[in-house]
Design a protein around this motif. Structure first.
Motif, PDB file in Angstrom:
ATOM      1  N   ALA A 455       0.647  -1.012   0.105  1.00 55.27           N
ATOM      2  CA  ALA A 455       0.358  -0.106   0.150  1.00 55.27           C
ATOM      3  C   ALA A 455       0.802   1.145   0.276  1.00 55.27           C
ATOM      4  O   ALA A 455      -0.062   2.420  -0.423  1.00 55.27           O
ATOM      5  CB  ALA A 455      -0.723  -0.193   1.975  1.00 55.27           C
ATOM      6  N   THR A 458       1.469   2.796  -3.411  1.00 52.08           N
ATOM      7  CA  THR A 458      -0.145   2.554  -4.229  1.00 52.08           C
ATOM      8  C   THR A 458      -0.864   3.865  -3.827  1.00 52.08           C
ATOM      9  O   THR A 458      -1.897   4.391  -4.615  1.00 52.08           O
ATOM     10  CB  THR A 458      -0.897   1.298  -4.286  1.00 52.08           C
ATOM     11  OG1 THR A 458      -1.387   0.905  -2.938  1.00 52.08           O
ATOM     12  CG2 THR A 458       0.183   0.096  -5.564  1.00 52.08           C
ATOM     13  N   ARG A 459      -0.085   4.218  -2.194  1.00 46.22           N
ATOM     14  CA  ARG A 459      -1.210   5.145  -1.756  1.00 46.22           C
ATOM     15  C   ARG A 459      -1.003   6.606  -2.701  1.00 46.22           C
ATOM     16  O   ARG A 459      -1.356   7.734  -2.020  1.00 46.22           O
ATOM     17  CB  ARG A 459      -1.263   5.236  -0.451  1.00 46.22           C
ATOM     18  CG  ARG A 459       0.046   5.407   0.215  1.00 46.22           C
ATOM     19  CD  ARG A 459      -0.106   5.395   1.618  1.00 46.22           C
ATOM     20  NE  ARG A 459       1.647   6.121   1.870  1.00 46.22           N
ATOM     21  CZ  ARG A 459       1.949   5.416   3.517  1.00 46.22           C
ATOM     22  NH1 ARG A 459       0.810   4.263   4.454  1.00 46.22           N
ATOM     23  NH2 ARG A 459       2.997   6.357   4.129  1.00 46.22           N
TER      24      ARG A 459
END
Length: 579
Positions: A455, A458-459
């Motif tokens: 994550a 991708t955040r």
């Protein structure tokens, strides 16, 4: 430590690679000095020509040409010298940085970080002044003083004796005072290093300081260090302040004596007005470089004080200084991955931390080290990495004594995640590439996925180039821990050392990381230091330590039945019901 005080000769290794440029600088200095020394002679000829009614155009043109030539030569010389000074500083900083990163871990444990930073920053900067001011002014000053003295002797020996007598007293006093600058300058640099350490300490713990309402106390501590640095600097300033007035008084006295005696000699017909003017100009060319040389000597003493501190660090033995020749140890494919044989260890100046520790870690197994705080668990990992050397016994990796293996070859076999899990300032990608500089994007993302950190990439639109902040401040404690583990997984080392890998994880992420560690264990030998027994209950072997000794070893079930200490630890963590 450096034995005794370093002398000017200690500067030679720093200047050797620049000797070609320095030779050009010396040549330009000689030409510029020659152009300057010729000017008083031309001024005398000009005055005599005016008095005699002779043409002066050629003399004026030559004088202007010498002035312009001297200025041009001086400009080129100063540029080359500045470039050389910057090169010396750069070379010294590179050398210091490389050496600092190769010092034994014990040196970092007993030295303050800020002081080491001061040596790389402030101390190396002082070398620039030695090259640009000190060396140039000393060399040029010698040429100018010698040339002016010879010319003055030819013009009027009597006036030369008068001028020399006036200068000698003042210059002698100034030189004696200058000799004290070095020791005081070294003290000032040491106080500056202490102040830098105080600032570094406060900034690195700023959140804790804010939360504890300790800003004012820490500010006072930094202020005290700054005041001590100020006091040390003022001692140097007061000493240097004495030098200037003494030299100025000597100079003014010499000029007044020359004017008085020279005027009398002109009136008596012993010398001409042109001779007197030329003599005064030569006196100026004598006094100016003498003052510059005195200033250069003071700068040199200051620089040598800084060089003393630089050399102190450079003379510390590197981590590998006492190593045996590379390749004397041999590994065996059939040997246990790690073996401790009756290992004892004490930190320098301390009492024993480990006492007769013996156990083996079979290849491909997962071994946990547990026990109360201070039992020596993390120290065992440090000994495997050769951050410290054993006091007695032996640590073996793949059957070879780690002291017989080249450190780089040993550490290529070891992945290591320390308890604090440091994250480097920069991007997520920078941190991952630390152990695998050639890894592609897909491999980096797989490593993140293994530790449940995908994550992070991708955040934000930045992906792997997202900033993590100074010390990973933009990540949570658990994220920092898992990022450090991902770095070690990328290195693909056959032996992985984890020091409290789950200390900052919540239950959900702990479970995910346990799965990642289990997956890594299928390809590696794992040695895990753990306080939370829930992360190691399924280990192949659990070694229980207390007060630096192995008090039990076995599986979770075996230890519950046979080790009172392990059962106590498990009970406190609710892994077994309280009897």
């Amino acid at each position: 430590m450096v034995a005794g005080k370093v002398g000017p000769a200690a500067l030679l290794p720093y200047l050797r690679r620049h000797r070609g440029t320095l030779a050009v600088v010396a040549g330009l200095s000689l030409l510029a000095a020659g152009a300057s020394l010729a000017q008083p002679v031309l001024v005398r000829d000009l005055l005599d020509a005016v008095a005699a009614g002779r043409p002066t155009g050629g003399t004026v043109a030559l004088l202007v040409s010498l002035l312009l030539t001297g200025a041009a030569l001086g400009g080129i010389r100063d540029y080359l010298l500045q470039r050389t000074a910057e090169g010396v500083v750069l070379t010294t900083r590179r050398r210091l940085a490389r050496h600092l990163l190769r010092l034994p871990i014990a040196e970092y444990d007993r030295r303050r970080t800020g002081d080491l930073l001061s040596r790389v920053g402030a101390d190396t900067t002082l070398l620039r002044a030695v090259v640009t001011s000190g060396l140039l002014e000393l060399v040029t000053g010698v040429v100018m003083v010698a040339g002016a003295t010879i010319a003055m002797a030819l013009l009027d020996p009597v006036l030369l004796v008068v001028a020399a007598g006036g200068l000698a007293v003042g210059m002698t006093v100034a030189l004696v005072v200058s000799r004290r600058v070095r020791g005081l300058s070294e003290q000032a640099q040491a106080r500056l290093g202490e102040m830098t350490s105080a600032v570094e300490r406060a900034i690195s713990a700023v959140r804790t300081i804010r939360a504890g309402g300790a800003e004012e106390r820490e500010a006072r501590a930094v202020t005290r260090s700054a005041e001590q640095a100020y006091a040390a600097g003022m001692r140097v300033a007061r000493l240097e302040t004495v030098i200037g007035p003494v030299a100025a008084a000597a100079t003014q006295g010499a000029f007044l004596l020359v004017l008085a005696v020279g005027g009398a000699r002109v009136a008596a017909g012993a010398i001409s007005v042109g001779d007197l003017v030329a003599f005064i100009l030569f006196l100026f060319f004598l006094v100016l470089p003498l003052g510059q040389a005195l200033h250069a000597y003071t700068r040199l003493q200051t620089g040598l004080g800084a060089l003393q501190r630089i050399e102190e660090v450079l003379n510390l033995p590197s981590e590998t200084a006492a190593d045996v020749p590379a390749g004397t140890g041999s590994t065996r494919a059939d040997a246990d991955a790690v073996t401790f044989e009756d290992v004892t260890f004490a930190y320098p100046g301390g009492s024993p931390v480990l006492r007769g520790v013996s156990f083996s870690v079979p290849r491909g197994s997962r071994v946990a080290l547990v026990g109360p705080s201070g039992a020596g668990k993390s120290t065992l990992l440090a000994l495997i990495e050769r951050f410290y050397e054993v006091t007695g016994g032996a640590v073996r990796v793949d059957g070879a004594d780690v002291r017989q293996l080249p450190r780089d070859a040993l550490r290529r076999r070891l992945g290591y995640v320390e308890q604090e899990a440091p994250v480097l300032a920069g991007t997520l990608r920078d941190n991952l590439l630390l152990t695998a500089p050639d890894a592609d994007e897909a491999r980096l993302r797989r490593a993140l996925a293994e530790v449940n950190l995908e994550a992070l990439a991708t955040r934000t639109p930045d992906g792997l180039d997202v900033q993590v902040g100074e010390g990973g401040v933009m990540l949570s404690g658990g994220e920092r821990q898992r990022l450090a583990i991902a770095r070690s997984l990328l290195a693909e080392s056959p032996i992985l050392l984890l020091d409290e890998p789950t200390s900052n994880l919540d239950a959900r992420n702990e479970a995910a990381l346990r799965e990642a560690i289990a997956a890594a264990a299928t390809r590696r030998t794992l040695i895990v230091v753990a306080h939370r027994l829930s992360t190691v209950v399924d280990s192949d072997l659990i070694v229980v330590l207390e007060a630096g000794r192995v008090v039990a070893a076995g599986t979770h079930d075996k230890l519950l039945a046979g080790s009172p200490l392990y059962r106590e630890l498990a009970t406190h963590q609710l892994l077994v019901p309280d009897p």
